[in-house]
Design a protein around this motif. Structure first.
Motif, mmCIF file in Angstrom:
data_model
loop_
_atom_site.group_PDB
_atom_site.id
_atom_site.type_symbol
_atom_site.label_atom_id
_atom_site.label_comp_id
_atom_site.label_asym_id
_atom_site.label_seq_id
_atom_site.Cartn_x
_atom_site.Cartn_y
_atom_site.Cartn_z
ATOM 1 N N LEU A 562 0.832 -1.197 0.000
ATOM 2 C CA LEU A 562 0.000 0.000 0.000
ATOM 3 C C LEU A 562 0.870 1.252 0.000
ATOM 4 O O LEU A 562 1.780 1.391 0.827
ATOM 5 C CB LEU A 562 -0.906 0.005 1.236
ATOM 6 C CG LEU A 562 -1.812 1.234 1.425
ATOM 7 C CD1 LEU A 562 -2.820 1.338 0.289
ATOM 8 C CD2 LEU A 562 -2.514 1.174 2.784
ATOM 9 N N ILE A 563 0.591 2.138 -0.935
ATOM 10 C CA ILE A 563 1.217 3.457 -0.974
ATOM 11 C C ILE A 563 0.146 4.449 -0.527
ATOM 12 O O ILE A 563 -0.875 4.618 -1.212
ATOM 13 C CB ILE A 563 1.711 3.805 -2.391
ATOM 14 C CG1 ILE A 563 2.702 2.742 -2.876
ATOM 15 C CG2 ILE A 563 2.349 5.182 -2.418
ATOM 16 C CD1 ILE A 563 3.070 2.876 -4.343
ATOM 17 N N LYS A 564 0.356 5.085 0.608
ATOM 18 C CA LYS A 564 -0.688 5.947 1.161
ATOM 19 C C LYS A 564 -0.844 7.246 0.389
ATOM 20 O O LYS A 564 -1.912 7.859 0.407
ATOM 21 C CB LYS A 564 -0.421 6.208 2.643
ATOM 22 C CG LYS A 564 -0.543 4.932 3.485
ATOM 23 C CD LYS A 564 -0.385 5.191 4.954
ATOM 24 C CE LYS A 564 -0.568 3.884 5.746
ATOM 25 N NZ LYS A 564 -0.374 4.067 7.200
ATOM 26 N N ASP A 565 0.226 7.672 -0.285
ATOM 27 C CA ASP A 565 0.162 8.868 -1.129
ATOM 28 C C ASP A 565 0.883 8.563 -2.427
ATOM 29 O O ASP A 565 2.099 8.333 -2.433
ATOM 30 C CB ASP A 565 0.800 10.066 -0.423
ATOM 31 C CG ASP A 565 0.581 11.370 -1.176
ATOM 32 O OD1 ASP A 565 0.309 11.326 -2.397
ATOM 33 O OD2 ASP A 565 0.695 12.436 -0.557
ATOM 34 N N ILE A 566 0.138 8.540 -3.521
ATOM 35 C CA ILE A 566 0.685 8.145 -4.820
ATOM 36 C C ILE A 566 1.823 9.062 -5.261
ATOM 37 O O ILE A 566 2.636 8.706 -6.122
ATOM 38 C CB ILE A 566 -0.444 8.099 -5.881
ATOM 39 C CG1 ILE A 566 -0.050 7.199 -7.056
ATOM 40 C CG2 ILE A 566 -0.816 9.499 -6.338
ATOM 41 C CD1 ILE A 566 -0.047 5.749 -6.743
ATOM 42 N N GLN A 567 1.912 10.259 -4.637
ATOM 43 C CA GLN A 567 3.003 11.170 -4.974
ATOM 44 C C GLN A 567 4.357 10.630 -4.508
ATOM 45 O O GLN A 567 5.397 11.100 -4.932
ATOM 46 C CB GLN A 567 2.754 12.538 -4.323
ATOM 47 C CG GLN A 567 1.494 13.241 -4.803
ATOM 48 C CD GLN A 567 1.466 13.458 -6.301
ATOM 49 O OE1 GLN A 567 2.455 13.916 -6.880
ATOM 50 N NE2 GLN A 567 0.355 13.119 -6.940
ATOM 51 N N HIS A 568 4.309 9.633 -3.628
ATOM 52 C CA HIS A 568 5.545 9.080 -3.086
ATOM 53 C C HIS A 568 5.986 7.798 -3.790
ATOM 54 O O HIS A 568 6.807 7.051 -3.253
ATOM 55 C CB HIS A 568 5.394 8.813 -1.584
ATOM 56 C CG HIS A 568 5.294 10.065 -0.770
ATOM 57 N ND1 HIS A 568 4.586 10.129 0.417
ATOM 58 C CD2 HIS A 568 5.785 11.309 -0.985
ATOM 59 C CE1 HIS A 568 4.669 11.365 0.897
ATOM 60 N NE2 HIS A 568 5.392 12.088 0.069
ATOM 61 N N VAL A 569 5.469 7.524 -4.980
ATOM 62 C CA VAL A 569 5.971 6.393 -5.766
ATOM 63 C C VAL A 569 7.426 6.666 -6.136
ATOM 64 O O VAL A 569 7.764 7.763 -6.585
ATOM 65 C CB VAL A 569 5.126 6.188 -7.049
ATOM 66 C CG1 VAL A 569 5.767 5.146 -7.945
ATOM 67 C CG2 VAL A 569 3.716 5.771 -6.687
ATOM 68 N N ILE A 570 8.258 5.675 -5.935
ATOM 69 C CA ILE A 570 9.697 5.845 -6.170
ATOM 70 C C ILE A 570 10.092 5.094 -7.442
ATOM 71 O O ILE A 570 9.860 3.883 -7.556
ATOM 72 C CB ILE A 570 10.514 5.308 -4.985
ATOM 73 C CG1 ILE A 570 10.053 5.946 -3.672
ATOM 74 C CG2 ILE A 570 12.004 5.549 -5.214
ATOM 75 C CD1 ILE A 570 10.240 7.441 -3.585
ATOM 76 N N PRO A 571 10.694 5.778 -8.425
ATOM 77 C CA PRO A 571 11.144 5.082 -9.639
ATOM 78 C C PRO A 571 12.365 4.228 -9.372
ATOM 79 O O PRO A 571 13.084 4.417 -8.379
ATOM 80 C CB PRO A 571 11.475 6.236 -10.602
ATOM 81 C CG PRO A 571 11.798 7.388 -9.698
ATOM 82 C CD PRO A 571 10.942 7.225 -8.472
ATOM 83 N N SER A 572 12.616 3.257 -10.264
ATOM 84 C CA SER A 572 13.750 2.344 -10.083
ATOM 85 C C SER A 572 14.976 2.778 -10.877
ATOM 86 O O SER A 572 16.000 2.098 -10.843
ATOM 87 C CB SER A 572 13.355 0.925 -10.486
ATOM 88 O OG SER A 572 13.012 0.873 -11.851
ATOM 89 N N PHE A 573 14.888 3.895 -11.600
ATOM 90 C CA PHE A 573 16.034 4.363 -12.375
ATOM 91 C C PHE A 573 16.439 5.765 -11.913
ATOM 92 O O PHE A 573 15.637 6.524 -11.362
ATOM 93 C CB PHE A 573 15.710 4.368 -13.872
ATOM 94 C CG PHE A 573 14.391 5.017 -14.202
ATOM 95 C CD1 PHE A 573 14.309 6.388 -14.451
ATOM 96 C CD2 PHE A 573 13.227 4.263 -14.238
ATOM 97 C CE1 PHE A 573 13.095 6.983 -14.739
ATOM 98 C CE2 PHE A 573 12.003 4.864 -14.533
ATOM 99 C CZ PHE A 573 11.943 6.228 -14.770
ATOM 100 N N VAL A 574 17.700 6.114 -12.132
ATOM 101 C CA VAL A 574 18.249 7.375 -11.621
ATOM 102 C C VAL A 574 17.506 8.567 -12.216
ATOM 103 O O VAL A 574 16.970 8.497 -13.323
ATOM 104 C CB VAL A 574 19.754 7.479 -11.885
ATOM 105 C CG1 VAL A 574 20.495 6.371 -11.148
ATOM 106 C CG2 VAL A 574 20.050 7.426 -13.384
ATOM 107 N N GLN A 575 17.523 9.680 -11.460
ATOM 108 C CA GLN A 575 16.716 10.844 -11.831
ATOM 109 C C GLN A 575 17.523 12.070 -12.238
ATOM 110 O O GLN A 575 17.211 12.719 -13.230
ATOM 111 C CB GLN A 575 15.806 11.212 -10.651
ATOM 112 C CG GLN A 575 14.821 10.124 -10.262
ATOM 113 C CD GLN A 575 13.799 9.833 -11.351
ATOM 114 O OE1 GLN A 575 12.968 10.684 -11.681
ATOM 115 N NE2 GLN A 575 13.869 8.646 -11.932
#
Length: 742
Positions: A562-575
């Motif tokens: 569960l992600i409580k805030d979708i804004q906190h999805v973390i990508p798996s590649f460098v940014q």
């Protein structure tokens, strides 16, 4: 209706032995449960319902090791699927099922109907399926036959899911010689629902109707449950009669009709269940057992697409796209009108009766009259012998294998082309991962992520399994299967909620294989308790062998977070260039069962090192906290190929590079597969806060650059590789193997 054989002929000729019913079981049924000889139809029903696939008679003692409750679990094992509270009156529903033998025999239909069956489990609970996942384990692509099976399996999954309009957003695909004669096709489905709509597979209330809805019954899939409960060999390698044929367009109509009844007319419905393994007998007997009821069915009323079907065939057919409903008396026509609108069959084929007898009529004659409990509750659990394999005892005394790396750069290039590591997009591009437009992260990442419409929440989901690890050290391998799944979920920014599983093993009558099952489940169960991820549903698939050679024991873990805030999805590649690179978790000399061992030696050997699960769980949860605080730019968990492959993967499909100082590691350790590790990038301004949260469990090892080169400085080697060239090798490896003319 004349039976194929008389009860006396059955006793003498013993056809039930070919249906996975033992002579002891037959004698117990006739002498203890019935007090008479069962007729042909009854014998067939017992054979299916007492098969391992339906009854878990061998695996139940082991399955009891799993935790299946916590404060969020609304429904655990025993129903069509498990259900977990995700707050706000909503729930996530998920389950996985194996379709290994059918897919080995008939890859396209086997895989397609595997998807169809698991989707029905989800909407039978009152949930709308919102995502599909898979876990596929094939033999080597050097075999032309295996390449054809891979193609058929992938097309079957894609065609069924795409036609249903349900995105396939995550999964795994591995290759190993042990799956050459018996591939594994595990399908998982995830659904969303309001908790008030939760349904159960229950039939109760004297006089209430038993309604058959959906497609007509044919002769496909007869004895599919027993087909899945026996060893595989060349003799049954073409046993297509046990493989069902699917129709996703009809299933889409069935889904909508069932959900309309469930959500808009709950007062009509007592219970609902999918007709899966063992067809009508399984769904009806299990519903009657759940409701502690009796049931009478008139098989002449069952919609049939083939003439002159016997009671035995009607009851054991596993034709697809069918459901069984228990409907409150007086609402039969109401239900029929809903299904008529969708141009689907909806027929009352029986009633709930007083008592606890299961009675069937066909051609005006009684063809079955047995206690419901004799099919569902009275199955004889089978004690199994266990024996630790001699190979493990020998391996425990040997010196651990460590690779000699003379050229770290070429080793990395070669590893990226190994089929289990290489890019799988040629497969998952056949799946629609964006349909319904709720997908946030699709295939190719550590986990798939879906937004929960109308809320700020998201769901993360993954499948994971490593048969090589479990083969070498079952208990530790079982722990790693759970830890790796949790790592995938945490890497996306989600809190792990619970798991479903597919336990894929060889013949449990082999004491060494049963020992593998027992020890690996013990390891998984221990890890589930540490991570508070109860097992809420699942499937046991035994007898995965071909001509006496078993697959590696391969427990698949399907996990949802569960992600409580979708804004906190973390990508798996460098940014961003300038972000700092951290290695989370300590790297050891963990080479047994790894990709580099298989690549360099052509085989796997050794035993796995134990690890501190509580410590791994602790820093994973602190990493999740850092993510939720906005202190992490990207996270990628390390698995196959270790740190070397993980660093490269975080750079693929970006225009960035890395400069990494890992002089505390050797070139060999660059490819170690120590569990529970992550590559994390952190914005420069957030490093102090991140290090405060992670402490000694995060080591600053470098920086993201804008060069598109991977530079790594090791104790005894240097890596300096163009990322675009590495990515090209990674992307082209599987397409090249599939085009091979060998």
């Amino acid at each position: 209706m004349e039976q194929a054989m008389t009860p006396e002929e059955i006793k003498k000729q013993k056809p039930y032995l070919d249906w996975s019913l033992s002579e002891d079981e037959y004698n117990y049924i006739s002498e203890k449960l019935l007090g008479r000889l069962p007729n042909y139809t009854e014998t067939g029903l017992f054979s299916a319902m007492w098969s391992e696939h339906c009854s878990y008679k061998k695996s139940k003692p082991v399955l009891r090791l799993f935790p299946n409750k916590n404060s969020r679990v609304l429904q655990g094992p025993g129903e069509g699927a498990g259900v977990i509270d995700i707050d706000d009156g909503q729930a996530v529903v998920f389950k996985a099922e194996s379709h290994n033998h059918p897919t080995t025999v008939e890859p396209y239909q086997g895989a397609a109907t595997g998807v169809g069956g698991i989707l029905r489990d989800i909407f039978s609970m009152g949930a709308r399926p919102v995502a599909s996942l898979d876990s596929l384990h094939f033999g080597e692509l050097t075999d032309p036959k295996m390449r054809m099976k891979v193609d058929g399996t992938v097309r079957g999954i894609g065609d069924y899911g795409n036609c249903m309009g349900i995105p396939t957003i995550a999964g795994e695909t591995t290759f190993d010689p042990c799956y050459q004669g018996n591939l594994l096709c595990n399908a998982m489905s995830v659904g969303l629902m309001d908790q008030k709509d939760l349904q159960k597979g229950k039939a109760a209330g004297i006089g209430n109707a038993v309604m058959y809805v959906g497609a007509q019954t044919g002769r496909d899939g007869i004895h599919g449950a027993t087909f899945a409960s026996a060893d595989f060999s060349d003799e049954n390698a073409t046993q297509r009669s046990a493989v069902q044929v699917g129709d996703p367009f009809m299933e889409k109509l069935l889904l909508e009709a069932c959900l309309e009844v469930i959500t808009k007319h709950p007062d009509w419905l007592v219970g609902i269940q999918d007709m899966g393994a063992a067809g009508i007998v399984s769904s009806s007997a299990e519903m009657a057992s759940e409701g502690q009821s009796g049931m009478e069915l008139n098989l002449d009323l069952v919609p049939q697409r083939e003439p002159n079907m016997s009671a035995y065939e009607i009851m054991l057919s596993e034709s697809q796209e069918r459901m069984l409903l228990c409907v409150n008396k007086g609402h039969e026509e109401d239900v029929k009108k809903v299904f008529d609108f969708y141009d689907l069959e909806a027929v009352t084929i029986g009633r709930i009766t007083a008592g606890h007898d299961y009675v069937l009529y066909h051609d005006g004659q009684e063809v079955c009259n047995i206690p419901v409990s004799s099919l569902t509750d009275d199955v004889l659990e089978e004690a199994s012998e266990e024996k630790k394999p001699a190979r493990i005892s020998v391996a425990e005394k040997q010196t651990a294998w460590v690779p000699t790396i003379s050229d770290a750069e070429q080793t990395l290039r070669n590893l990226l082309q190994q089929s289990t590591i290489a890019d799988k997009s040629i497969f998952y591009q056949q799946y629609d991962s964006q349909v319904r437009t709720s997908t946030v992260v699709g295939p190719g990442s550590d986990a798939g992520v879906l937004r929960v419409r109308g809320t700020r929440k998201g769901l993360s989901m993954t499948t994971d399994g490593n048969g090589r690890f479990v083969y070498l050290s079952p208990e530790i391998g079982g722990q790693i299967a759970l830890v790796e799944a949790a790592a995938n979920i945490v890497a996306s920014g989600a809190e792990p909620l619970g798991i479903t599983d597919c336990l894929n093993y060889g013949d449990p009558n082999d004491p060494e294989i049963f020992w593998e099952l027992h020890q690996s489940v013990k390891g998984m169960a221990d890890a589930c308790r540490v991570f508070d991820t109860p097992v809420i549903s699942g499937n046991v698939s035994l007898y995965n062998e071909n001509n006496g050679k078993a697959i590696h024991p391969t427990p698949m873990v399907g996990m949802v977070g569960l992600i409580k805030d979708i804004q906190h999805v973390i990508p798996s590649f460098v940014q961003h260039a300038g972000d700092k690179v951290y290695l989370v978790g300590k790297t050891g000399n963990d080479f047994a069962g790894t990709e580099i061992q298989k690549m360099l030696t052509g085989d796997i050997s050794g035993v796995l090192n134990s690890f501190d699960m509580e410590h791994v769980h602790d820093y994973m949860m602190r990493l999740l906290t850092a993510m939720q605080q906005g202190n992490v730019a990207s996270t990628h968990d390390l698995s196959e190929g270790g740190l070397g492959v993980g660093l490269a993967e975080t750079l693929f499909k970006t225009d960035l590079g890395m400069n990494i100082d890992i002089r505390h590691l050797t070139a060999a350790q660059l490819f170690s597969e120590t569990p529970g590790r992550f590559v994390v990038t952190v914005p420069d301004a957030k490093t102090v806060a991140f290090e405060k949260t992670m402490g000694a469990d995060a080591l600053l090892v470098g920086e993201v650059t804008n060069t598109h080169w991977l530079e790594a400085h090791l104790q005894d080697a240097e890596i300096n590789q163009n990322v675009a060239e590495l990515q090209k090798l990674w992307e082209e490896a599987i397409p090249c193997q599939l085009k091979s003319k060998d």
